[in-house]
Design a protein around this motif. Structure first.
Motif, PDB file in Angstrom:
ATOM      1  N   LEU A 131       0.877  -1.177   0.000  1.00  0.00           N
ATOM      2  CA  LEU A 131       0.000   0.000   0.000  1.00  0.00           C
ATOM      3  C   LEU A 131       0.906   1.216   0.000  1.00  0.00           C
ATOM      4  O   LEU A 131       1.608   1.481   0.975  1.00  0.00           O
ATOM      5  CB  LEU A 131      -0.892  -0.004   1.254  1.00  0.00           C
ATOM      6  N   GLU A 132       0.930   1.918  -1.144  1.00  0.00           N
ATOM      7  CA  GLU A 132       1.869   3.029  -1.277  1.00  0.00           C
ATOM      8  C   GLU A 132       1.272   4.296  -0.678  1.00  0.00           C
ATOM      9  O   GLU A 132       0.167   4.690  -1.030  1.00  0.00           O
ATOM     10  CB  GLU A 132       2.194   3.259  -2.750  1.00  0.00           C
ATOM     11  N   SER A 133       2.038   4.934   0.211  1.00  0.00           N
ATOM     12  CA  SER A 133       1.456   6.052   0.951  1.00  0.00           C
ATOM     13  C   SER A 133       1.110   7.238   0.055  1.00  0.00           C
ATOM     14  O   SER A 133       0.105   7.899   0.264  1.00  0.00           O
ATOM     15  CB  SER A 133       2.373   6.485   2.088  1.00  0.00           C
ATOM     16  N   ASP A 134       1.905   7.481  -0.993  1.00  0.00           N
ATOM     17  CA  ASP A 134       1.569   8.646  -1.834  1.00  0.00           C
ATOM     18  C   ASP A 134       0.269   8.411  -2.596  1.00  0.00           C
ATOM     19  O   ASP A 134      -0.577   9.290  -2.713  1.00  0.00           O
ATOM     20  CB  ASP A 134       2.736   9.022  -2.773  1.00  0.00           C
ATOM     21  N   LYS A 135       0.094   7.178  -3.097  1.00  0.00           N
ATOM     22  CA  LYS A 135      -1.154   6.877  -3.814  1.00  0.00           C
ATOM     23  C   LYS A 135      -2.334   6.849  -2.841  1.00  0.00           C
ATOM     24  O   LYS A 135      -3.456   7.219  -3.188  1.00  0.00           O
ATOM     25  CB  LYS A 135      -1.043   5.535  -4.537  1.00  0.00           C
ATOM     26  N   PHE A 136      -2.056   6.377  -1.619  1.00  0.00           N
ATOM     27  CA  PHE A 136      -3.094   6.351  -0.594  1.00  0.00           C
ATOM     28  C   PHE A 136      -3.556   7.771  -0.277  1.00  0.00           C
ATOM     29  O   PHE A 136      -4.745   8.061  -0.208  1.00  0.00           O
ATOM     30  CB  PHE A 136      -2.542   5.655   0.660  1.00  0.00           C
ATOM     31  N   GLU A 137      -2.578   8.671  -0.110  1.00  0.00           N
ATOM     32  CA  GLU A 137      -2.915  10.073   0.183  1.00  0.00           C
ATOM     33  C   GLU A 137      -3.701  10.696  -0.956  1.00  0.00           C
ATOM     34  O   GLU A 137      -4.598  11.512  -0.738  1.00  0.00           O
ATOM     35  CB  GLU A 137      -1.646  10.893   0.466  1.00  0.00           C
ATOM     36  N   LYS A 138      -3.348  10.286  -2.190  1.00  0.00           N
ATOM     37  CA  LYS A 138      -4.070  10.800  -3.357  1.00  0.00           C
ATOM     38  C   LYS A 138      -5.531  10.347  -3.331  1.00  0.00           C
ATOM     39  O   LYS A 138      -6.455  11.111  -3.610  1.00  0.00           O
ATOM     40  CB  LYS A 138      -3.376  10.319  -4.648  1.00  0.00           C
ATOM     41  N   MET A 139      -5.728   9.064  -2.979  1.00  0.00           N
ATOM     42  CA  MET A 139      -7.098   8.539  -2.862  1.00  0.00           C
ATOM     43  C   MET A 139      -7.887   9.345  -1.838  1.00  0.00           C
ATOM     44  O   MET A 139      -9.052   9.654  -2.026  1.00  0.00           O
ATOM     45  CB  MET A 139      -7.084   7.070  -2.377  1.00  0.00           C
ATOM     46  N   LYS A 140      -7.197   9.641  -0.746  1.00  0.00           N
ATOM     47  CA  LYS A 140      -7.848  10.355   0.353  1.00  0.00           C
ATOM     48  C   LYS A 140      -8.300  11.738  -0.120  1.00  0.00           C
ATOM     49  O   LYS A 140      -9.450  12.121   0.111  1.00  0.00           O
ATOM     50  CB  LYS A 140      -6.854  10.500   1.511  1.00  0.00           C
ATOM     51  N   SER A 141      -7.407  12.454  -0.799  1.00  0.00           N
ATOM     52  CA  SER A 141      -7.755  13.796  -1.298  1.00  0.00           C
ATOM     53  C   SER A 141      -8.935  13.699  -2.247  1.00  0.00           C
ATOM     54  O   SER A 141      -9.861  14.516  -2.201  1.00  0.00           O
ATOM     55  CB  SER A 141      -6.572  14.423  -2.037  1.00  0.00           C
ATOM     56  N   GLU A 142      -8.891  12.680  -3.111  1.00  0.00           N
ATOM     57  CA  GLU A 142      -9.960  12.501  -4.086  1.00  0.00           C
ATOM     58  C   GLU A 142     -11.288  12.210  -3.371  1.00  0.00           C
ATOM     59  O   GLU A 142     -12.346  12.707  -3.756  1.00  0.00           O
ATOM     60  CB  GLU A 142      -9.596  11.332  -5.011  1.00  0.00           C
ATOM     61  N   TYR A 174     -12.096  13.137  -0.285  1.00  0.00           N
ATOM     62  CA  TYR A 174     -12.554  14.382   0.348  1.00  0.00           C
ATOM     63  C   TYR A 174     -13.252  15.273  -0.678  1.00  0.00           C
ATOM     64  O   TYR A 174     -14.318  15.828  -0.426  1.00  0.00           O
ATOM     65  CB  TYR A 174     -11.378  15.161   0.955  1.00  0.00           C
ATOM     66  N   ALA A 175     -12.625  15.385  -1.853  1.00  0.00           N
ATOM     67  CA  ALA A 175     -13.168  16.264  -2.888  1.00  0.00           C
ATOM     68  C   ALA A 175     -14.543  15.754  -3.341  1.00  0.00           C
ATOM     69  O   ALA A 175     -15.476  16.532  -3.536  1.00  0.00           O
ATOM     70  CB  ALA A 175     -12.200  16.348  -4.058  1.00  0.00           C
ATOM     71  N   LEU A 176     -14.648  14.436  -3.510  1.00  0.00           N
ATOM     72  CA  LEU A 176     -15.923  13.833  -3.908  1.00  0.00           C
ATOM     73  C   LEU A 176     -17.030  14.146  -2.923  1.00  0.00           C
ATOM     74  O   LEU A 176     -18.187  14.321  -3.281  1.00  0.00           O
ATOM     75  CB  LEU A 176     -15.759  12.310  -3.927  1.00  0.00           C
ATOM     76  N   ARG A 177     -16.656  14.186  -1.647  1.00  0.00           N
ATOM     77  CA  ARG A 177     -17.622  14.465  -0.596  1.00  0.00           C
ATOM     78  C   ARG A 177     -17.940  15.958  -0.489  1.00  0.00           C
ATOM     79  O   ARG A 177     -18.800  16.348   0.300  1.00  0.00           O
ATOM     80  CB  ARG A 177     -17.051  13.993   0.758  1.00  0.00           C
ATOM     81  N   GLY A 178     -17.182  16.775  -1.251  1.00  0.00           N
ATOM     82  CA  GLY A 178     -17.385  18.221  -1.139  1.00  0.00           C
ATOM     83  C   GLY A 178     -16.682  18.802   0.070  1.00  0.00           C
ATOM     84  O   GLY A 178     -17.106  19.799   0.648  1.00  0.00           O
ATOM     85  N   TRP A 179     -15.614  18.142   0.489  1.00  0.00           N
ATOM     86  CA  TRP A 179     -14.824  18.648   1.596  1.00  0.00           C
ATOM     87  C   TRP A 179     -13.516  19.187   1.024  1.00  0.00           C
ATOM     88  O   TRP A 179     -13.117  18.830  -0.077  1.00  0.00           O
ATOM     89  CB  TRP A 179     -14.504  17.531   2.619  1.00  0.00           C
ATOM     90  N   ASP A 180     -12.833  20.012   1.766  1.00  0.00           N
ATOM     91  CA  ASP A 180     -11.554  20.542   1.297  1.00  0.00           C
ATOM     92  C   ASP A 180     -10.594  19.387   1.045  1.00  0.00           C
ATOM     93  O   ASP A 180     -10.356  18.558   1.935  1.00  0.00           O
ATOM     94  CB  ASP A 180     -10.980  21.492   2.349  1.00  0.00           C
ATOM     95  N   ALA A 181     -10.061  19.323  -0.176  1.00  0.00           N
ATOM     96  CA  ALA A 181      -9.235  18.178  -0.561  1.00  0.00           C
ATOM     97  C   ALA A 181      -7.966  18.085   0.277  1.00  0.00           C
ATOM     98  O   ALA A 181      -7.387  17.005   0.415  1.00  0.00           O
ATOM     99  CB  ALA A 181      -8.880  18.262  -2.039  1.00  0.00           C
ATOM    100  N   VAL A 182      -7.531  19.196   0.828  1.00  0.00           N
ATOM    101  CA  VAL A 182      -6.301  19.175   1.626  1.00  0.00           C
ATOM    102  C   VAL A 182      -6.592  18.874   3.093  1.00  0.00           C
ATOM    103  O   VAL A 182      -6.005  17.971   3.686  1.00  0.00           O
ATOM    104  CB  VAL A 182      -5.530  20.522   1.501  1.00  0.00           C
ATOM    105  N   THR A 183      -7.544  19.607   3.671  1.00  0.00           N
ATOM    106  CA  THR A 183      -7.776  19.450   5.111  1.00  0.00           C
ATOM    107  C   THR A 183      -8.856  18.423   5.451  1.00  0.00           C
ATOM    108  O   THR A 183      -8.915  17.929   6.576  1.00  0.00           O
ATOM    109  CB  THR A 183      -8.213  20.787   5.742  1.00  0.00           C
ATOM    110  N   GLY A 184      -9.720  18.120   4.498  1.00  0.00           N
ATOM    111  CA  GLY A 184     -10.817  17.196   4.784  1.00  0.00           C
ATOM    112  C   GLY A 184     -11.948  17.838   5.566  1.00  0.00           C
ATOM    113  O   GLY A 184     -12.831  17.136   6.062  1.00  0.00           O
ATOM    114  N   ILE A 185     -11.920  19.159   5.676  1.00  0.00           N
ATOM    115  CA  ILE A 185     -13.003  19.862   6.381  1.00  0.00           C
ATOM    116  C   ILE A 185     -14.088  20.233   5.365  1.00  0.00           C
ATOM    117  O   ILE A 185     -13.781  20.752   4.289  1.00  0.00           O
ATOM    118  CB  ILE A 185     -12.466  21.147   7.067  1.00  0.00           C
ATOM    119  N   PRO A 186     -15.363  19.944   5.653  1.00  0.00           N
ATOM    120  CA  PRO A 186     -16.440  20.293   4.721  1.00  0.00           C
ATOM    121  C   PRO A 186     -16.382  21.771   4.356  1.00  0.00           C
ATOM    122  O   PRO A 186     -16.252  22.618   5.247  1.00  0.00           O
ATOM    123  CB  PRO A 186     -17.710  19.963   5.505  1.00  0.00           C
ATOM    124  N   THR A 187     -16.469  22.074   3.064  1.00  0.00           N
ATOM    125  CA  THR A 187     -16.359  23.472   2.643  1.00  0.00           C
ATOM    126  C   THR A 187     -17.674  24.203   2.896  1.00  0.00           C
ATOM    127  O   THR A 187     -18.723  23.583   3.031  1.00  0.00           O
ATOM    128  CB  THR A 187     -16.043  23.574   1.134  1.00  0.00           C
TER     129      THR A 187
END
Lengths: 163, 641
Positions: free
Chosen positions: B592-603, B605-618
């Motif tokens: 499980l590659e951490s950079d790809k994992f982090e990319k999934m996470k940002s994606e 967050y964005a899908l949910r309409g949250w800030d892609a960096v912080t994960g806080i709902p915009t």
């Protein structure tokens, strides 16, 4: 001629109560086990005692009909089920005390007694029973089935002995 | 009078002994019910940073609109701040309690305050009483239910209660009902215990009213027919969850600790009977009655935790532990995972018997499993430390023990997930990291990711072939790419996780069973939920509208977590899961590659309409979902302690 009857196979009942939901939806238009014509009674303490479905046994000589002081209970000629004439019923509960199974109840919100009417010969509880613990089959078939069940128990015993 | 809902939310302050009510309709239009209304109630009433075990904390019970009115609708959802993780806690159980609560006239119960002595709540239709529980305090959950029914002289009362674990504030105590229904995860029983609340007993005779009962009955009939005809359901109805798990997880168990014997084969000798929840045609649980062990109902986690997790294949011991866990009212997953963690530490030489009160923590040993379980529940010796949860135990034991702890935010991982297995399923890894309550049961992508691979692994014949095909099609429909079904791919996983979370939220909010849902090829789909809801409520509701509810509930849950101090950094897996190629088994080298994992996470967050960096709902998302009033809460969140 053989009549269809509602048959309960205790061994197959899992106590899921789908019949209670179906019955109350079909007969009262609401989801309310309290108003279901069939109820599942369970012994909470002892797991190995199976759940028991309780519903009108459609007696040949029904005590509920006999004791009703208002002659409000009559037998529907098409289904052979007991029906309640609500114009006559006074909600006195004589039938409730007379029934040896607890299968007839007075609905306190309407003031009238109710019991299983076999859904015009298409019982909805049977349709919802997932394990075929409830079936609606011809009475002569039931009689032969019981005899065969008895025989099978004997066969199993002989087989076990042979081992 | 609103259809499908009982109509009332019950508020009980145990400290003041005050009971009040509010109509459900002020919440149901925006949050549907069950889990959805629960989180809104918790968000509104509980200030951030409050100790979950303080008297001022809240615990919310909720039953959704479909609860108690159709097939497979026996779930009760419980929500509170978790004493195990410090963020959102929630868990649900089946059985007959949920329906009964609605028949009594209540959709939700909101409880706060601390009673001055042990009490239980008795809800008998309109009568709500707080009754003395001094005599039943200390009794296990099976006894408690019987004693309460005896005292009330009502054998039909349905009881949800805690056992000694909840009383002793073991941080992962469960709430139990009947012989086999438990809300295990995230310590909901602990919150009850902290309030001196032993149980809630309920009896209701009022029923649920429906807008169009004829249509509703027709849909329910089709649904129960579909459930009975579905091959996946038939498998479950016939063999229970033990064989189901054999099929689903065999290739991964193998990966974790060597090939285990089949759970189904181990337990079938005790000839279990079928058991299950209210109105469910499948009855997936197993009812055991074994001389010397006693009776109890077992399913799912109770099987594998005391078999595969602690490597105990002595069926009698395993069954005994599963039943004892329910009697004690303790989360079998957290308990077994903590035991397994100690066993791992013992095997690796990190701890010796002197660290564990003289008990050698050998895999599968009776003293290590059964003995340690008692110590945790009664907080004896080392048990006192373990009872405070795995994070607390890591701090006390130290010595690199955290490297062997498979937990996220203090919640031990469910099922088989370990550094040897979780990296194999990229979707599951993401779901575990971003989950609103710290474990992956809130998003079931594993069924898709494993389902798609049953055939290549040669398991379970024709049925597996059908399943594999259907999950690939499903993955494509959800994410636009069939790759999302393949466990080693990163592509499409964020969308798969989000969709899967939404499915769970819908089921939990409507009070239908997730396990009968579409992810394992079972028929209780959002389509059925939408048509049942429309017919029952009289409000035409499409699948899309249902999913809008789910998205809103997810964002509110996220906001709750953010307000409590959750950050992008805490949305992660322990470091032993990352960038470490698997060293054994047929999947050697997978990582499980951490950079790809982090990319999934940002994606994600964005899908949910949250800030892609912080994960806080915009702000925009909150406004779009009708949650703009909470935006200010998320500006300066607290720090997670």
């Amino acid at each position: 001629m053989s009549e269809p009857v509602l048959v309960i196979d205790f061994d197959k009942c899992t106590g899921c109560r789908a019949c209670e939901i179906a019955c109350s939806l079909a007969n009262c238009g609401e989801a309310n086990p309290e108003k279901s014509r069939i109820r599942i009674v369970k012994v909470n303490e002892i797991a190995k005692i199976i759940p028991v479905p309780v519903v009108c046994m459609h007696c040949e000589n029904p005590p509920c009909e006999t004791v009703c002081p208002m002659s409000a209970i009559f037998t529907d000629p098409s289904t052979k089920s007991r029906r309640i004439n609500e114009e006559k019923c006074i909600g006195c509960s004589a039938c409730v005390y007379a029934c040896p199974f607890g299968a007839i109840v007075v609905d306190r919100s309407t003031g009238y007694a109710f019991t299983c009417n076999l859904c015009n010969s298409d019982p909805v509880c049977v349709k919802f029973c997932p394990t075929e613990a409830l079936r609606y089959i011809n009475s002569d078939e039931v009689s032969m089935r019981l005899k065969r069940t008895r025989l099978n128990k004997y066969v199993d015993f002989i087989k076990a002995e042979a081992k | 009078m609103s259809y499908l809902y009982a109509g009332t939310i019950l508020f009980i302050d145990l400290g003041q002994r005050k009971i009040s009510m509010e109509p459900t309709s002020s919440y149901s239009r925006a949050y549907l019910g069950g889990r959805g209304i629960n989180i809104r109630l918790l968000y509104d009433h509980m200030s951030p940073g409050v100790d979950p075990l303080a008297p001022s904390s809240f615990i919310v019970f909720g039953v959704g609109p479909l609860g108690g009115s159709t097939v497979s609708s026996g779930r009760t959802e419980i929500t509170a701040k978790s004493p195990e993780s410090g963020i959102l806690g929630m868990s649900n159980f089946g059985g007959n309690f949920g329906g009964e609560l609605k028949y009594a006239g209540y959709d939700h119960i909101v409880i706060t305050g601390k009673a001055d002595r042990p009490v239980y709540i008795w809800i008998n239709n309109d009568q709500v009483n707080i009754k003395d529980a001094s005599k039943i305090w200390g009794k296990d959950t099976y006894e408690t239910q019987n004693l309460i029914r005896q005292e009330l002289n009502d054998p039909e009362a349905k009881v949800a209660c805690i056992g000694p674990a909840g009383e002793n504030l073991v941080r992962f105590a469960s709430i139990q009902s009947e012989l086999g229904n438990g809300a295990g995860r995230t310590g909901m029983g602990t919150v009850m215990g902290s309030k001196n609340l032993k149980a809630i007993a309920v009896r209701g005779t009022k029923g649920v009213k429906l807008a169009d009962s004829v249509e509703y009955l027709t849909i329910a009939e089709n649904l129960q027919q579909a459930l009975r005809e579905n091959p996946q359901c038939q498998e479950l109805a016939r063999y229970g969850t033990s064989r189901n798990q054999d099929n689903m997880f065999n290739f991964i168990w193998d990966q974790a600790k060597g090939k285990p014997p089949s759970q189904y084969a181990i337990f079938t000798k005790y000839k279990p009977k079928r058991a299950g929840c209210f109105g469910c045609p499948i009855q997936c649980m197993d009812l055991y009655d074994v001389p010397g062990i006693g009776s109890g109902v077992i399913s799912c986690a109770l099987y594998f935790e005391f078999a595969n997790t602690v490597l105990c294949y002595d069926a009698a011991l395993s069954l005994e532990c599963a039943i004892v866990c329910q009697r004690y009212g303790i989360d079998c997953i957290s308990a077994a995972k903590i035991l397994a963690w100690l066993m791992e530490l013992y095997e690796k030489g990190v701890i010796t018997p002197t660290d564990t009160d003289g008990i050698p923590m050998k895999w599968g040993s009776r003293a290590a499993i059964r003995g340690m379980l008692d110590k945790i529940v009664y907080r004896q010796g080392i048990g006192d430390i373990l009872a405070n949860g795995i994070l607390h135990a890591i701090k006390k034991i130290g010595a690199g023990s955290e490297e062997y702890a498979n937990q996220v935010k203090g919640i031990p991982m469910v099922e088989v997930w370990s550094p040897d297995t979780l990296p194999l399923l990229k979707g599951m890894a993401l779901a575990t990291a971003v989950s609103s309550r710290g474990d992956s049961m809130t998003a079931r992508t594993a069924e898709i990711e494993i389902g798609a691979e049953l055939v290549p692994l040669g398991l379970n014949g024709e049925a597996a072939g059908e399943l594999a095909k259907s999950v690939r099609e499903q993955a494509k429909m959800i994410t636009g790419t069939e790759k999302a079904a393949m466990r080693q791919e990163y592509e499409g996983k964020p969308a798969l996780v989000a969709y899967s979370e939404d499915l769970a939220i819908l089921a939990d909010s409507l009070s239908t069973c997730k396990n009968m849902g579409p992810f394992v090829g079972r028929p209780f789909s959002p389509e059925y939920q939408a048509t049942l809801f429309s017919a029952g409520s009289g409000v035409k509701t499409s699948v899309d509208i249902l999913f809008e509810f789910a998205k809103k509930v997810r964002t509110l849950e996220r906001s709750y977590d953010i307000r409590e101090g959750l950050t992008r950094e805490t949305d992660t897996l322990p470091k032993q899961f990352m960038d470490k190629p698997i060293e054994k088994g047929r999947f050697t080298g997978e990582v499980l590659e951490s950079d790809k994992f982090e990319k999934m996470k940002s994606e994600y967050y964005a899908l949910r309409g949250w800030d892609a960096v912080t994960g806080i709902p915009t702000k925009e998302t909150l406004e779009r979902l009708g949650l703009s009033e909470i935006a200010q809460d998320l500006v300066k969140p607290a720090k997670l302690t």
